[in-house]
Write a protein that holds these residues in place. Structure first.
Motif, PDB file in Angstrom:
ATOM      1  N   MET A   1     -53.319  34.814  42.999  1.00 11.51           N
ATOM      2  CA  MET A   1     -54.456  34.306  43.763  1.00 11.51           C
ATOM      3  C   MET A   1     -55.573  33.838  42.855  1.00 11.51           C
ATOM      4  SD  MET A   1     -54.491  37.069  46.846  1.00 11.51           S
ATOM      5  CE  MET A   1     -56.071  36.500  47.430  1.00 11.51           C
ATOM      6  N   VAL A   2     -55.601  34.327  41.602  1.00 12.98           N
ATOM      7  CA  VAL A   2     -56.583  33.829  40.652  1.00 12.98           C
ATOM      8  C   VAL A   2     -56.419  32.325  40.499  1.00 12.98           C
ATOM      9  CG1 VAL A   2     -57.317  33.896  38.240  1.00 12.98           C
ATOM     10  CG2 VAL A   2     -56.695  36.012  39.417  1.00 12.98           C
ATOM     11  N   VAL A   3     -55.165  31.885  40.553  1.00 12.85           N
ATOM     12  CA  VAL A   3     -54.881  30.456  40.482  1.00 12.85           C
ATOM     13  C   VAL A   3     -54.993  29.819  41.852  1.00 12.85           C
ATOM     14  CG1 VAL A   3     -53.135  28.736  39.953  1.00 12.85           C
ATOM     15  CG2 VAL A   3     -53.380  30.715  38.483  1.00 12.85           C
TER      16      VAL A   3
ATOM     17  N   GLU B   1     -49.337  20.690  30.178  1.00 14.31           N
ATOM     18  CA  GLU B   1     -50.565  21.494  30.216  1.00 14.31           C
ATOM     19  C   GLU B   1     -50.397  22.681  31.156  1.00 14.31           C
ATOM     20  OE1 GLU B   1     -53.913  18.034  29.359  1.00 14.31           O
ATOM     21  OE2 GLU B   1     -53.050  18.255  31.368  1.00 14.31           O
ATOM     22  N   ALA B   2     -49.703  22.447  32.266  1.00  9.11           N
ATOM     23  CA  ALA B   2     -49.447  23.540  33.204  1.00  9.11           C
ATOM     24  C   ALA B   2     -48.586  24.610  32.547  1.00  9.11           C
ATOM     25  CB  ALA B   2     -48.775  23.007  34.463  1.00  9.11           C
ATOM     26  N   LEU B   3     -47.595  24.187  31.792  1.00  2.00           N
ATOM     27  CA  LEU B   3     -46.714  25.140  31.105  1.00  2.00           C
ATOM     28  C   LEU B   3     -47.489  25.949  30.070  1.00  2.00           C
ATOM     29  CD1 LEU B   3     -43.899  26.276  30.658  1.00  2.00           C
ATOM     30  CD2 LEU B   3     -43.456  24.398  29.051  1.00  2.00           C
ATOM     31  N   ALA B   4     -48.404  25.283  29.354  1.00  2.00           N
ATOM     32  CA  ALA B   4     -49.215  25.997  28.360  1.00  2.00           C
ATOM     33  C   ALA B   4     -50.085  27.047  29.042  1.00  2.00           C
ATOM     34  CB  ALA B   4     -50.090  25.000  27.595  1.00  2.00           C
ATOM     35  N   PHE B   5     -50.662  26.683  30.187  1.00  2.00           N
ATOM     36  CA  PHE B   5     -51.457  27.650  30.958  1.00  2.00           C
ATOM     37  C   PHE B   5     -50.586  28.808  31.417  1.00  2.00           C
ATOM     38  CE2 PHE B   5     -52.985  29.346  34.973  1.00  2.00           C
ATOM     39  CZ  PHE B   5     -54.344  29.517  34.758  1.00  2.00           C
ATOM     40  N   TYR B   6     -49.392  28.477  31.880  1.00  2.00           N
ATOM     41  CA  TYR B   6     -48.465  29.503  32.355  1.00  2.00           C
ATOM     42  C   TYR B   6     -48.108  30.474  31.226  1.00  2.00           C
ATOM     43  CZ  TYR B   6     -44.163  31.660  34.061  1.00  2.00           C
ATOM     44  OH  TYR B   6     -43.200  32.561  34.424  1.00  2.00           O
ATOM     45  N   GLN B   7     -47.834  29.946  30.053  1.00  2.00           N
ATOM     46  CA  GLN B   7     -47.452  30.798  28.925  1.00  2.00           C
ATOM     47  C   GLN B   7     -48.594  31.736  28.532  1.00  2.00           C
ATOM     48  OE1 GLN B   7     -44.545  31.141  27.818  1.00  2.00           O
ATOM     49  NE2 GLN B   7     -43.447  29.309  28.484  1.00  2.00           N
ATOM     50  N   GLN B   8     -49.830  31.233  28.624  1.00  2.79           N
ATOM     51  CA  GLN B   8     -50.982  32.067  28.272  1.00  2.79           C
ATOM     52  C   GLN B   8     -51.203  33.190  29.287  1.00  2.79           C
ATOM     53  OE1 GLN B   8     -54.243  29.316  28.032  1.00  2.79           O
ATOM     54  NE2 GLN B   8     -53.559  28.417  26.095  1.00  2.79           N
TER      55      GLN B   8
ATOM     56  N   LYS C   1     -48.651  34.350  31.476  1.00  6.18           N
ATOM     57  CA  LYS C   1     -47.331  34.701  31.997  1.00  6.18           C
ATOM     58  C   LYS C   1     -47.234  36.145  32.453  1.00  6.18           C
ATOM     59  CE  LYS C   1     -42.438  34.293  30.708  1.00  6.18           C
ATOM     60  NZ  LYS C   1     -41.504  33.862  29.640  1.00  6.18           N
ATOM     61  N   GLN C   2     -47.777  37.030  31.672  1.00  3.58           N
ATOM     62  CA  GLN C   2     -47.653  38.450  31.999  1.00  3.58           C
ATOM     63  C   GLN C   2     -48.341  38.775  33.322  1.00  3.58           C
ATOM     64  OE1 GLN C   2     -48.948  41.074  28.907  1.00  3.58           O
ATOM     65  NE2 GLN C   2     -48.363  42.936  30.001  1.00  3.58           N
ATOM     66  N   ALA C   3     -49.481  38.129  33.575  1.00  8.46           N
ATOM     67  CA  ALA C   3     -50.223  38.403  34.806  1.00  8.46           C
ATOM     68  C   ALA C   3     -49.605  37.691  36.008  1.00  8.46           C
ATOM     69  CB  ALA C   3     -51.669  37.979  34.639  1.00  8.46           C
ATOM     70  N   LEU C   4     -49.078  36.482  35.795  1.00 10.93           N
ATOM     71  CA  LEU C   4     -48.575  35.683  36.915  1.00 10.93           C
ATOM     72  C   LEU C   4     -47.268  36.220  37.485  1.00 10.93           C
ATOM     73  CD1 LEU C   4     -49.413  32.120  35.562  1.00 10.93           C
ATOM     74  CD2 LEU C   4     -50.565  33.366  37.384  1.00 10.93           C
ATOM     75  N   GLN C   5     -46.366  36.690  36.647  1.00  8.96           N
ATOM     76  CA  GLN C   5     -45.160  37.407  37.079  1.00  8.96           C
ATOM     77  C   GLN C   5     -44.257  36.603  38.024  1.00  8.96           C
ATOM     78  OE1 GLN C   5     -46.496  41.109  38.746  1.00  8.96           O
ATOM     79  NE2 GLN C   5     -47.140  41.944  36.799  1.00  8.96           N
ATOM     80  N   GLN C   6     -44.279  35.295  37.919  1.00  5.14           N
ATOM     81  CA  GLN C   6     -43.362  34.464  38.686  1.00  5.14           C
ATOM     82  C   GLN C   6     -42.839  33.364  37.784  1.00  5.14           C
ATOM     83  OE1 GLN C   6     -44.227  33.109  42.654  1.00  5.14           O
ATOM     84  NE2 GLN C   6     -45.702  34.728  43.020  1.00  5.14           N
ATOM     85  N   ASP C   7     -41.730  32.758  38.171  1.00  4.04           N
ATOM     86  CA  ASP C   7     -41.159  31.685  37.378  1.00  4.04           C
ATOM     87  C   ASP C   7     -42.073  30.468  37.391  1.00  4.04           C
ATOM     88  OD1 ASP C   7     -38.961  33.206  36.774  1.00  4.04           O
ATOM     89  OD2 ASP C   7     -37.706  32.376  38.364  1.00  4.04           O
ATOM     90  N   PHE C   8     -42.060  29.745  36.288  1.00  2.20           N
ATOM     91  CA  PHE C   8     -42.911  28.560  36.171  1.00  2.20           C
ATOM     92  C   PHE C   8     -42.606  27.540  37.255  1.00  2.20           C
ATOM     93  CE2 PHE C   8     -43.502  24.243  34.297  1.00  2.20           C
ATOM     94  CZ  PHE C   8     -44.895  24.244  34.296  1.00  2.20           C
ATOM     95  N   LYS C   9     -41.334  27.376  37.575  1.00  4.04           N
ATOM     96  CA  LYS C   9     -40.955  26.370  38.572  1.00  4.04           C
ATOM     97  C   LYS C   9     -41.598  26.650  39.930  1.00  4.04           C
ATOM     98  CE  LYS C   9     -36.578  28.689  39.742  1.00  4.04           C
ATOM     99  NZ  LYS C   9     -36.982  29.135  41.065  1.00  4.04           N
TER     100      LYS C   9
ATOM    101  N   LEU D   1     -44.543  28.113  40.343  1.00  5.31           N
ATOM    102  CA  LEU D   1     -46.001  28.013  40.250  1.00  5.31           C
ATOM    103  C   LEU D   1     -46.484  26.682  39.708  1.00  5.31           C
ATOM    104  CD1 LEU D   1     -46.795  31.556  38.763  1.00  5.31           C
ATOM    105  CD2 LEU D   1     -47.031  30.819  41.129  1.00  5.31           C
ATOM    106  N   LYS D   2     -45.563  25.844  39.250  1.00  2.00           N
ATOM    107  CA  LYS D   2     -45.935  24.612  38.542  1.00  2.00           C
ATOM    108  C   LYS D   2     -46.921  23.753  39.324  1.00  2.00           C
ATOM    109  CE  LYS D   2     -43.253  21.046  38.532  1.00  2.00           C
ATOM    110  NZ  LYS D   2     -42.118  20.118  38.325  1.00  2.00           N
TER     111      LYS D   2
END
Length: 516
Positions: free
Chosen positions: A9-11, A136-143, A145-153, A155-156
């Motif tokens: 939800m932060v995103v 850029e989205a992937l870079a944000f996801y990698q930074q 990742k631990q908090a988001l806990q879902q696959d990039f696809k 959340l992209k």
């Protein structure tokens, strides 16, 4: 349905889904300035007062068999969480004043140019900001990742929208600030504070181009956030209070039996805890694997341990509930009452008479399973109450549902031809097939003029209507679907037929009393 992963939800909470900064889009006309403004004066309240606390009993939140449980006992274990929630409101109040100032500046400039605020933003902000890229989205996801806990696809799209909107908001702020030299702006407070009493709402925090921004205006805009914070704090306190009550009952029962509480629990629930099997763990993994990063073998032991803890908690709760039946318990903690919010209903799909005593406004997403489950319940209620109930539908397509926004546009295209309700019935029955080709196929099924429907859908003709609903929904603090308001109050209970019917009946009873 609300995301199970709260950190997402932060995103997602910051995403308007519209491709435009949501706050600006809402303000289409200037506010009326007070003729005799009351200049803001210091209010004798601490700087860290959120102005969001619900009044609670000072001496006891509950009494269990004559023993009081004080607010301090309840709050001790959740103090940091409560403080964090209250700080959100304090920060939001400061942010809201900045937003209101910038909004007034943008409106003034739009009037000067003879265009709408949204057109000004489109020309000066949206058209000049590049959409965030997948990289850029992937870079944000990698930074994160631990908090988001879902696959990039998964959340992209949401991350791309979030990053793009962040850029647009920054550009909109930059644009508004550039107008400060062209229009008179007078800020009268270093930091806005909540009103200590009703008359404090007349305090003026800022004057922009001759228009007053009052404390009352800021508080009105913060109503949804304040209520959401009050509910979160209530839930924290309720959970903590339940633990305190259960602990008191367990201790008392243990004393009566002259054993320790652990021995009591072992004796009462030891043989009643369901053993978690590998099949249970596998089933849990399959149902949640989209949120678990890793294969089953990697997480098997953790899942079994987690499910075991849940079964133990379930058995303990059942025993505590049994003890409650023979105890005298008085609870004074009350759930906060939702404020009555002003929600626009003009030019929206509506059933029922405008002067019906009860109005339901539902913010919905055609790809949301929970919305699909609620739809027949709402239809049933409309049939049961007839002219005494008005239903208004507003769109709130969630970013994680890739077809929801276009489906909302398609529903508007069907409404243009007078068959909105027939069309959304098809959408809710086909939530897994909402691609553009299917949306057009459904138009044929109900006999719409396909050339007109297709042209409207392909051109994005109805996108602004959907964006308007999204922006209003964000202003109202909506973060999940379906969200239901009944006569302006957010419905916070479980959305079953019986619960909704009880709420409607209560309002009708009040209405009947007023007309007697």
């Amino acid at each position: 349905m609300k995301s199970l992963v709260s950190i997402v939800m932060v995103v997602t909470a910051a995403i308007s889904g519209s491709g435009q900064p949501a706050r600006w889009q809402l303000q289409q006309s200037g506010s009326t300035a007070a003729q005799n403004p009351t200049v803001a004066k210091p209010v004798p309240k601490p700087d860290d007062d959120c102005g969001c606390e619900v009044k609670t009993p000072s001496d006891a939140l509950a009494v269990v068999n004559g023993v009081k449980i004080s607010p301090k006992e309840v709050d001790d274990s959740i103090k940091k969480q409560i403080d964090d929630l209250q700080k959100q409101v304090i920060q939001a109040r400061k942010h809201e004043l900045d937003l209101e100032i910038n909004t007034r500046l943008l409106e003034a400039e739009a009037r000067k140019r003879g265009i709408s605020s949204s057109t000004l933003l489109e020309r000066e902000v949206v058209s000049k900001v590049k959409q965030a890229t997948e990289e850029e989205a992937l870079a944000f996801y990698q930074q994160n990742k631990q908090a988001l806990q879902q696959d990039f696809k998964d959340l992209k799209d949401g991350i791309i929208n979030y990053l793009t909107n962040q850029r647009q908001q920054a550009e909109a702020d930059k644009l508004a600030n550039s107008f400060r030299s062209s229009y008179p702006v007078k800020i009268l407070v270093d930091s806005p504070t909540p009103p200590a009493k009703a008359e404090d709402g007349a305090r003026v925090f800022a004057i922009v181009n001759g228009e007053n921004i009052t404390s009352a205006k800021i508080e009105e805009d913060l109503l949804p956030l304040i209520f959401n914070v009050q509910m979160e704090i209530y839930k924290l306190r309720k959970s903590s209070l339940d633990v305190k009550i259960n602990d008191a009952l367990l201790e008392k029962e243990a004393q009566n039996r002259k054993v320790t509480t652990r021995a009591l629990l072992d004796a009462e629930i030891g043989g009643k805890i369901k053993k978690v099997t590998e099949a249970d763990a596998r089933d849990f993994y399959e149902k949640n694997k989209d949120k678990i990063q890793g294969d089953y073998a990697q997480y098997k032991d953790k899942i079994i341990n987690y499910l075991g803890q849940l079964e133990e908690q379930k058995a303990e709760s059942a025993f505590a509930e049994q003890l409650r039946k023979s105890a005298k318990i008085e609870i004074y903690l009350k759930e906060p009452v939702a404020p009555v919010l002003s929600i626009a209903t003009d030019d929206r799909p509506t059933r029922g008479k405008p002067d019906a005593p009860v109005t339901i406004i539902e913010f919905t997403d055609y790809q949301c399973p929970s919305c699909g489950a609620l739809h027949p319940i709402i239809e049933q209620l409309v049939g049961e109450y007839g002219e005494r109930l008005r239903l208004v539908i507003r769109d709130f397509p969630l970013d994680r549902h890739e077809n929801a926004f276009k489906a909302a546009e398609a529903a508007e295209a069907a409404r243009e031809q007078g068959k909105y309700w027939e069309y959304i019935n098809i959408l809710f029955h086909n939530q897994n097939a909402l691609g553009v080709d299917k949306l057009k196929e459904y138009a044929t099924q109900i006999g719409l003029d396909r050339s007109k429907f297709d042209a409207g859908l392909d051109s994005g003709k109805f996108a602004d209507s959907v964006k308007r609903d999204l922006n209003d929904g964000n202003r109202l603090g909506i973060d999940s679907t379906p969200t239901v308001f009944i006569n302006g109050r957010k419905f916070t209970g479980e959305k079953t037929h019986d619960n909704l019917k009880a709420a409607i009946d209560s309002l009708l009873k009040d209405s009947d009393k007023k007309t007697d």
